[in-house]
Motif scaffolding. Sequence first.
Motif, PDB file in Angstrom:
ATOM      1  N   ILE A  20       0.975  -1.199  -0.062  1.00  0.00           N
ATOM      2  CA  ILE A  20       0.198   0.125   0.058  1.00  0.00           C
ATOM      3  C   ILE A  20       0.973   1.473  -0.089  1.00  0.00           C
ATOM      4  CG2 ILE A  20      -2.009   1.266   1.035  1.00  0.00           C
ATOM      5  CD1 ILE A  20      -2.801  -1.191   2.584  1.00  0.00           C
ATOM      6  N   THR A  21       0.676   2.096  -0.910  1.00  0.00           N
ATOM      7  CA  THR A  21       1.521   3.316  -0.972  1.00  0.00           C
ATOM      8  C   THR A  21       0.417   4.676  -1.350  1.00  0.00           C
ATOM      9  OG1 THR A  21       1.968   3.214  -3.351  1.00  0.00           O
ATOM     10  CG2 THR A  21       3.805   2.217  -1.684  1.00  0.00           C
ATOM     11  N   ASP A  22       0.694   5.669  -0.703  1.00  0.00           N
ATOM     12  CA  ASP A  22       0.147   6.857  -1.184  1.00  0.00           C
ATOM     13  C   ASP A  22       0.303   7.265  -2.545  1.00  0.00           C
ATOM     14  OD1 ASP A  22       2.250   8.411  -0.973  1.00  0.00           O
ATOM     15  OD2 ASP A  22       1.841   9.198   0.883  1.00  0.00           O
ATOM     16  N   GLU A  23      -0.131   8.404  -3.091  1.00  0.00           N
ATOM     17  CA  GLU A  23      -0.031   8.725  -4.519  1.00  0.00           C
ATOM     18  C   GLU A  23       1.388   9.375  -4.754  1.00  0.00           C
ATOM     19  OE1 GLU A  23      -4.301   9.640  -6.775  1.00  0.00           O
ATOM     20  OE2 GLU A  23      -3.567  11.010  -5.271  1.00  0.00           O
ATOM     21  N   GLU A  24       1.998   9.775  -3.375  1.00  0.00           N
ATOM     22  CA  GLU A  24       3.309  10.367  -3.597  1.00  0.00           C
ATOM     23  C   GLU A  24       4.502   9.269  -3.426  1.00  0.00           C
ATOM     24  OE1 GLU A  24       0.996  12.125  -1.776  1.00  0.00           O
ATOM     25  OE2 GLU A  24       0.716  13.272  -3.396  1.00  0.00           O
ATOM     26  N   GLY A  25       4.127   8.091  -3.384  1.00  0.00           N
ATOM     27  CA  GLY A  25       4.763   6.701  -3.196  1.00  0.00           C
ATOM     28  C   GLY A  25       5.227   6.443  -1.769  1.00  0.00           C
ATOM     29  N   ASN A  26       4.763   7.059  -0.821  1.00  0.00           N
ATOM     30  CA  ASN A  26       5.003   6.622   0.576  1.00  0.00           C
ATOM     31  C   ASN A  26       4.209   5.504   1.111  1.00  0.00           C
ATOM     32  OD1 ASN A  26       6.653   9.223   0.943  1.00  0.00           O
ATOM     33  ND2 ASN A  26       4.531  10.249   0.894  1.00  0.00           N
ATOM     34  N   PRO A  27       5.281   4.394   1.708  1.00  0.00           N
ATOM     35  CA  PRO A  27       4.417   3.190   1.926  1.00  0.00           C
ATOM     36  C   PRO A  27       3.600   3.229   3.045  1.00  0.00           C
ATOM     37  CG  PRO A  27       6.938   3.287   2.630  1.00  0.00           C
ATOM     38  CD  PRO A  27       6.619   4.441   1.764  1.00  0.00           C
ATOM     39  N   ARG A  28       2.602   2.684   3.232  1.00  0.00           N
ATOM     40  CA  ARG A  28       1.492   2.541   4.391  1.00  0.00           C
ATOM     41  C   ARG A  28       1.419   1.140   4.914  1.00  0.00           C
ATOM     42  NH1 ARG A  28      -2.441   6.283   4.067  1.00  0.00           N
ATOM     43  NH2 ARG A  28      -1.449   8.503   3.499  1.00  0.00           N
ATOM     44  N   GLU A  29       1.060   0.874   5.947  1.00  0.00           N
ATOM     45  CA  GLU A  29       0.673  -0.362   6.528  1.00  0.00           C
ATOM     46  C   GLU A  29      -0.765  -0.466   6.404  1.00  0.00           C
ATOM     47  OE1 GLU A  29       1.890  -0.942  10.665  1.00  0.00           O
ATOM     48  OE2 GLU A  29       3.910  -0.881  10.087  1.00  0.00           O
ATOM     49  N   GLY A  30      -1.439   0.349   6.594  1.00  0.00           N
ATOM     50  CA  GLY A  30      -3.152   0.306   6.136  1.00  0.00           C
ATOM     51  C   GLY A  30      -3.602   1.324   5.456  1.00  0.00           C
ATOM     52  N   ALA A  31      -4.978   1.310   5.380  1.00  0.00           N
ATOM     53  CA  ALA A  31      -5.696   2.399   4.483  1.00  0.00           C
ATOM     54  C   ALA A  31      -6.810   2.833   5.519  1.00  0.00           C
ATOM     55  CB  ALA A  31      -6.156   1.834   3.361  1.00  0.00           C
ATOM     56  N   PRO A  32      -6.561   3.720   6.734  1.00  0.00           N
ATOM     57  CA  PRO A  32      -7.615   4.214   7.430  1.00  0.00           C
ATOM     58  C   PRO A  32      -8.492   5.423   7.068  1.00  0.00           C
ATOM     59  CG  PRO A  32      -5.431   4.921   8.239  1.00  0.00           C
ATOM     60  CD  PRO A  32      -5.127   4.228   6.833  1.00  0.00           C
ATOM     61  N   PRO A  63     -10.937   7.563   5.011  1.00  0.00           N
ATOM     62  CA  PRO A  63     -12.073   7.460   4.264  1.00  0.00           C
ATOM     63  C   PRO A  63     -11.746   8.289   2.767  1.00  0.00           C
ATOM     64  CG  PRO A  63     -12.925   7.688   6.354  1.00  0.00           C
ATOM     65  CD  PRO A  63     -11.377   8.257   6.049  1.00  0.00           C
ATOM     66  N   LYS A  64     -11.999   7.823   1.587  1.00  0.00           N
ATOM     67  CA  LYS A  64     -11.888   8.160   0.415  1.00  0.00           C
ATOM     68  C   LYS A  64     -10.466   8.533  -0.127  1.00  0.00           C
ATOM     69  CE  LYS A  64     -16.643   9.166  -0.698  1.00  0.00           C
ATOM     70  NZ  LYS A  64     -17.414  10.029  -1.435  1.00  0.00           N
ATOM     71  N   GLU A  65      -9.450   8.074   0.756  1.00  0.00           N
ATOM     72  CA  GLU A  65      -7.969   8.358   0.059  1.00  0.00           C
ATOM     73  C   GLU A  65      -7.588   7.555  -1.058  1.00  0.00           C
ATOM     74  OE1 GLU A  65      -3.758   8.634   2.212  1.00  0.00           O
ATOM     75  OE2 GLU A  65      -5.158   7.497   3.147  1.00  0.00           O
ATOM     76  N   ARG A  66      -6.753   8.342  -1.782  1.00  0.00           N
ATOM     77  CA  ARG A  66      -6.608   7.508  -3.109  1.00  0.00           C
ATOM     78  C   ARG A  66      -5.199   6.741  -2.868  1.00  0.00           C
ATOM     79  NH1 ARG A  66      -9.212  10.511  -8.394  1.00  0.00           N
ATOM     80  NH2 ARG A  66     -11.283  10.380  -7.839  1.00  0.00           N
ATOM     81  N   LEU A  67      -5.146   5.671  -3.225  1.00  0.00           N
ATOM     82  CA  LEU A  67      -3.897   5.018  -2.881  1.00  0.00           C
ATOM     83  C   LEU A  67      -3.432   3.832  -4.106  1.00  0.00           C
ATOM     84  CD1 LEU A  67      -5.148   3.789   0.691  1.00  0.00           C
ATOM     85  CD2 LEU A  67      -3.137   5.468   0.135  1.00  0.00           C
ATOM     86  N   TYR A  68      -2.284   3.540  -3.964  1.00  0.00           N
ATOM     87  CA  TYR A  68      -2.037   2.178  -4.937  1.00  0.00           C
ATOM     88  C   TYR A  68      -1.865   0.988  -3.821  1.00  0.00           C
ATOM     89  CZ  TYR A  68      -1.037   5.788  -8.658  1.00  0.00           C
ATOM     90  OH  TYR A  68      -1.279   6.702  -9.535  1.00  0.00           O
ATOM     91  N   ILE A  69      -2.335  -0.051  -4.618  1.00  0.00           N
ATOM     92  CA  ILE A  69      -2.319  -1.250  -3.526  1.00  0.00           C
ATOM     93  C   ILE A  69      -1.662  -2.410  -4.677  1.00  0.00           C
ATOM     94  CG2 ILE A  69      -3.849  -0.505  -1.955  1.00  0.00           C
ATOM     95  CD1 ILE A  69      -5.896  -2.724  -3.447  1.00  0.00           C
ATOM     96  N   GLY A  70      -0.789  -3.320  -4.199  1.00  0.00           N
ATOM     97  CA  GLY A  70      -0.365  -4.491  -4.851  1.00  0.00           C
ATOM     98  C   GLY A  70      -1.399  -5.386  -5.223  1.00  0.00           C
ATOM     99  N   CYS A  71      -1.683  -5.840  -6.561  1.00  0.00           N
ATOM    100  CA  CYS A  71      -2.909  -6.605  -6.825  1.00  0.00           C
ATOM    101  C   CYS A  71      -2.512  -7.350  -8.143  1.00  0.00           C
ATOM    102  CB  CYS A  71      -4.049  -5.660  -6.947  1.00  0.00           C
ATOM    103  SG  CYS A  71      -5.465  -6.476  -7.568  1.00  0.00           S
ATOM    104  N   ASP A  72      -2.416  -8.622  -7.755  1.00  0.00           N
ATOM    105  CA  ASP A  72      -1.863  -9.387  -8.803  1.00  0.00           C
ATOM    106  C   ASP A  72      -3.193 -10.238  -9.638  1.00  0.00           C
ATOM    107  OD1 ASP A  72      -3.220 -11.309  -7.272  1.00  0.00           O
ATOM    108  OD2 ASP A  72      -1.234 -12.407  -6.865  1.00  0.00           O
TER     109      ASP A  72
END
Length: 411
Positions: free
Chosen positions: A374-386, A388-397
Motif C-alpha cells: 500500500i502506498t499513497d499517491e506520492e509513493g510513501n509506503p503504508r501499513e494500512g488504509a484508514p 475514508p476516500k483516500e486515493r492509494l496504490y495497492i499491490g494486486c496480482d
Amino acid sequence: MNLPELLAPAGNMDRLKAAFRYGADACYLGITRMSLRNFADNFTIENLKEAVNIAHDGGKRIYVACNAFAKDQDMDTLADLIADIENAGADAVIVNDAGVFAVARDTVKRMELHMSTQANVLNSAACRFWHEQGASRIILARELSFEEIRTIRQNTPESLELEVFVHGAMCISYSGRCLLSNYIAGRDSNRGECAQPCRWTYELRERGKDGEYLQIDQDDRGTYILNSRDMNLLEEIPLLCNMGVSSLKIEGRMKSVAYVSAVVNAYRMALDSYKRCVENGEEYTTDPRLVQELLNTSHRPFTKGFFFGNPQGAGQETHSAAYVQDATIAAVVLDYDEERKLAHIEQRNRFFDGDTLHILAPGDIDRSFTVTSITDEEGNPREGAPHPKERLYIGCDEPVHEGDILRLRLS
C-alpha cells in the motif's frame, strides 16, 4: 426467450452508473420535487438530462418517480415539472395519484405513465381501468402472491406492462401508505420524509385493575414489533420469468453504490443463467454463490414476503432493526497498471497490507487477491488504509478495471 427488465434504484449519479455497469436494463430515480425519497441525493433537471444520455447511449431507460402525495399547492407547477422531466428525455414518469395522473396525461406527448405501487393496485379490474386512462405500466402492490400476479396477467391486455418488486426493504404499511412518521415525528412519509419509526424499539403495556400499567416485554430491551424483513426473491427466478411480468424491481434509492452493484450483479447473473439454461434445454438451479452475494450486502434478515401467500409473521424481525452483512466495501478501483500489478483505488473502509480482498466486477464474483503493498499517491509506503476516500496504490496480482469494487469479508 425474452427476460423481464431488471430495474435498479439510482439515488445519485454514481449509483446510476454502477447499476448500468453491473447489468440493469433501466433505473428509476427521483428529482428534488415530488419524490418519496427526499433524503436521497436525487437529481436536478440538469443532471437528469445527463443521466438520460448515459442511459440511452447504452440502450437503457430512465423512469422518474413523481409519486409523493400531492396537495393543491403542489398542483400549480406540476405540469411544468412533468414537462421538464419529459424534455430531459426520461422514458416514463411514475405517479400514484389520480390528479397527478390526469395532469401528466394532459401534459406528456411521448413519455410513458407508470402507476406507482402506492396506488395499491391489487386486481385486474384496477389494472384495466388505469390502462384505459393511459397508463402503460402498473407497479403492482407488494402484498400480492405469484398466483395472484399470474391471474392479473391472464386478465389484462398484453399491451399493459406489469412490474413487481423482487428485492429490498419492505414497508410495514400497506403498499407504503403510512401515517406513523407523520404522527410520531412530524415527517410525512407520503411526501418523502419518512423517519422510519417502524424500525424503532417499542414496548407493550397492559392496564391493570388498579389503573397501573404493567409492562409486557419480549426481552429486557423491548421489541421491534413493526420492523419488517427485507424481500429476496433471487431463488424464484423461474417463476418470476414465467408470470408474464415486464419488469423486476430492486428497492433502494437510499442504498450505497456497493449495495446497488452487488444486488444488480447477482440478479443479472441469475437471469442470464436461467436464459442460457432454457435455450440449451438444461435444468436451472440457483447458484449458491449468488445467494452468498446477497448475504454480503447490508440487509435485514430476508423474507419472500407475500410471494407464496400471507407470510404470517415470517415477514417480521422483532429482535432487531439492525442491518447484517458478510462483507464490507474496502475500495473502488480507479485504474489498473497491469505491468506493475498495481491498482489505483479510492478507499471506502479500513483495510491493511496482507488482507485478502474479494473482487466484485460485472458478471464476476469468484476472484480475490492478497494486498501485497500500500502506498499513497506520492509513493510513501503504508501499513494500512484508514482514511475514508483516500486515493492509494495497492499491490494486486488480479487484473481489475475502473469501477470494480474490492470487498473485505467480515466472517
